[in-house]
Write a protein that holds these residues in place. Structure first.
Motif, mmCIF file in Angstrom:
data_model
loop_
_atom_site.group_PDB
_atom_site.id
_atom_site.type_symbol
_atom_site.label_atom_id
_atom_site.label_comp_id
_atom_site.label_asym_id
_atom_site.label_seq_id
_atom_site.Cartn_x
_atom_site.Cartn_y
_atom_site.Cartn_z
ATOM 1 N N VAL A 21 49.921 60.376 35.765
ATOM 2 C CA VAL A 21 49.762 58.854 36.436
ATOM 3 C C VAL A 21 48.279 58.627 36.105
ATOM 4 C CG1 VAL A 21 49.874 57.493 38.374
ATOM 5 C CG2 VAL A 21 51.598 59.397 38.161
ATOM 6 N N ILE A 22 48.121 57.528 35.522
ATOM 7 C CA ILE A 22 46.882 56.847 35.013
ATOM 8 C C ILE A 22 46.836 55.491 36.045
ATOM 9 C CG2 ILE A 22 45.735 55.695 33.315
ATOM 10 C CD1 ILE A 22 46.122 58.519 32.586
ATOM 11 N N GLY A 23 45.532 55.468 36.540
ATOM 12 C CA GLY A 23 45.235 54.411 37.350
ATOM 13 C C GLY A 23 45.616 54.533 38.676
ATOM 14 N N ARG A 24 45.348 53.700 39.542
ATOM 15 C CA ARG A 24 45.837 53.236 41.064
ATOM 16 C C ARG A 24 46.193 51.881 41.106
ATOM 17 N NH1 ARG A 24 40.021 55.077 41.953
ATOM 18 N NH2 ARG A 24 38.998 53.004 41.856
ATOM 19 N N ALA A 25 46.942 51.712 42.325
ATOM 20 C CA ALA A 25 47.297 50.295 42.692
ATOM 21 C C ALA A 25 46.103 49.416 42.648
ATOM 22 C CB ALA A 25 47.895 50.384 43.889
ATOM 23 N N ARG A 122 49.969 57.486 22.247
ATOM 24 C CA ARG A 122 49.462 56.426 22.890
ATOM 25 C C ARG A 122 48.876 56.952 24.214
ATOM 26 N NH1 ARG A 122 49.640 51.051 22.009
ATOM 27 N NH2 ARG A 122 50.044 50.764 23.913
ATOM 28 N N PHE A 123 49.226 58.342 24.611
ATOM 29 C CA PHE A 123 48.834 58.826 25.906
ATOM 30 C C PHE A 123 47.393 58.578 26.121
ATOM 31 C CE2 PHE A 123 52.616 61.568 27.502
ATOM 32 C CZ PHE A 123 53.213 60.471 27.430
ATOM 33 N N GLU A 124 46.389 59.087 24.866
ATOM 34 C CA GLU A 124 44.990 58.981 24.825
ATOM 35 C C GLU A 124 44.683 57.581 24.930
ATOM 36 O OE1 GLU A 124 41.536 60.224 25.567
ATOM 37 O OE2 GLU A 124 43.245 61.556 25.732
ATOM 38 N N TYR A 125 45.346 56.676 24.569
ATOM 39 C CA TYR A 125 45.061 55.191 24.602
ATOM 40 C C TYR A 125 44.841 54.755 26.118
ATOM 41 C CZ TYR A 125 45.309 50.070 24.279
ATOM 42 O OH TYR A 125 45.158 48.924 24.647
ATOM 43 N N PHE A 126 46.182 55.146 27.028
ATOM 44 C CA PHE A 126 46.008 54.846 28.210
ATOM 45 C C PHE A 126 45.140 55.651 29.055
ATOM 46 C CE2 PHE A 126 50.380 53.908 26.978
ATOM 47 C CZ PHE A 126 50.409 52.710 27.193
ATOM 48 N N ARG A 127 44.571 56.846 28.578
ATOM 49 C CA ARG A 127 43.356 57.374 29.263
ATOM 50 C C ARG A 127 42.038 56.477 29.139
ATOM 51 N NH1 ARG A 127 46.181 62.102 26.895
ATOM 52 N NH2 ARG A 127 47.641 63.021 28.547
ATOM 53 N N HIS A 128 42.121 56.092 28.029
ATOM 54 C CA HIS A 128 40.829 55.327 27.453
ATOM 55 C C HIS A 128 40.892 53.961 28.427
ATOM 56 C CE1 HIS A 128 37.850 54.155 24.179
ATOM 57 N NE2 HIS A 128 37.842 53.041 24.848
ATOM 58 N N ALA A 133 38.619 50.783 32.809
ATOM 59 C CA ALA A 133 38.877 50.390 34.248
ATOM 60 C C ALA A 133 37.635 50.733 35.291
ATOM 61 C CB ALA A 133 40.126 50.681 34.663
ATOM 62 N N TYR A 134 37.505 52.076 35.018
ATOM 63 C CA TYR A 134 36.412 52.704 36.029
ATOM 64 C C TYR A 134 34.946 52.632 35.513
ATOM 65 C CZ TYR A 134 40.864 54.664 38.210
ATOM 66 O OH TYR A 134 41.973 54.661 38.715
ATOM 67 N N GLY A 135 34.905 51.773 34.518
ATOM 68 C CA GLY A 135 33.383 51.489 34.019
ATOM 69 C C GLY A 135 32.809 52.854 33.330
#
Length: 165
Positions: A21-25, A122-128, A133-135
């Motif tokens: 899971v990438i990100g948070r609410a 694409r998984f590494e794209y989402f990690r990027h 998002a987290y600066g």
């Protein structure tokens, strides 16, 4: 027209509890299957957006189509110059080269299954995206990987002018 012949010989089974899971609410992405595990057939992820959250800014893929299936809720989807609202059970497929974007509809939640075919790693794209998002890396760093992930950012007046939260 070319035919993509996937190169894998076993079923791909991804248990929900085991998916990364990438990100948070208000925006989370559950990574389901990447191109490498499907022999190039497809990439799949589940995106959950809370209370009108943005999903993706306008972009296009030069070599892949993108399928959006609404599992729950309602989302706004850009398809070319048109913004449509998709609800539970609706399906939108965007062809290669066409600008698209998505967000939960204003004040709504959206749970979307997204499939890109043929697949692109694409998984590494989402990690990027998460690092942006987290600066941890600047947003401009996405411009450096557009070709690698077949994701080219676009401007869209229709998307900018849509009713949003």
């Amino acid at each position: 027209m070319s035919l993509i012949v996937p190169d894998f010989d076993e079923s791909v089974i991804v248990r929900s509890a085991e998916a990364e899971v990438i990100g948070r609410a208000p925006t989370t992405i559950r990574l389901l299957a990447d191109s490498g595990s499907t022999g190039g057939a497809l990439s799949a992820q589940r995106v959950t957006l809370i209370n009108g959250a943005d999903g993706a800014k306008p972009h296009h893929h030069a070599g892949s189509a993108e399928l959006f299936y609404m599992l729950e809720g309602a989302a706004q989807l850009l398809s070319g110059d048109q913004v449509v609202t998709a609800e539970r059970g609706d399906l939108v497929i965007v062809p290669p080269g066409l600008a698209h974007a998505f967000a939960a509809a204003p004040g709504e939640d959206a749970d979307i299954l997204i499939v890109i075919t043929p697949g692109v790693e694409r998984f590494e794209y989402f990690r990027h995206l998460e690092r942006v998002a987290y600066g941890k890396v600047p947003p401009e760093s996405l411009l450096e990987v557009q070709e690698l992930y077949d994701t080219y950012f676009r401007d869209s007046t229709a998307w900018k002018d849509r009713p949003s939260a």
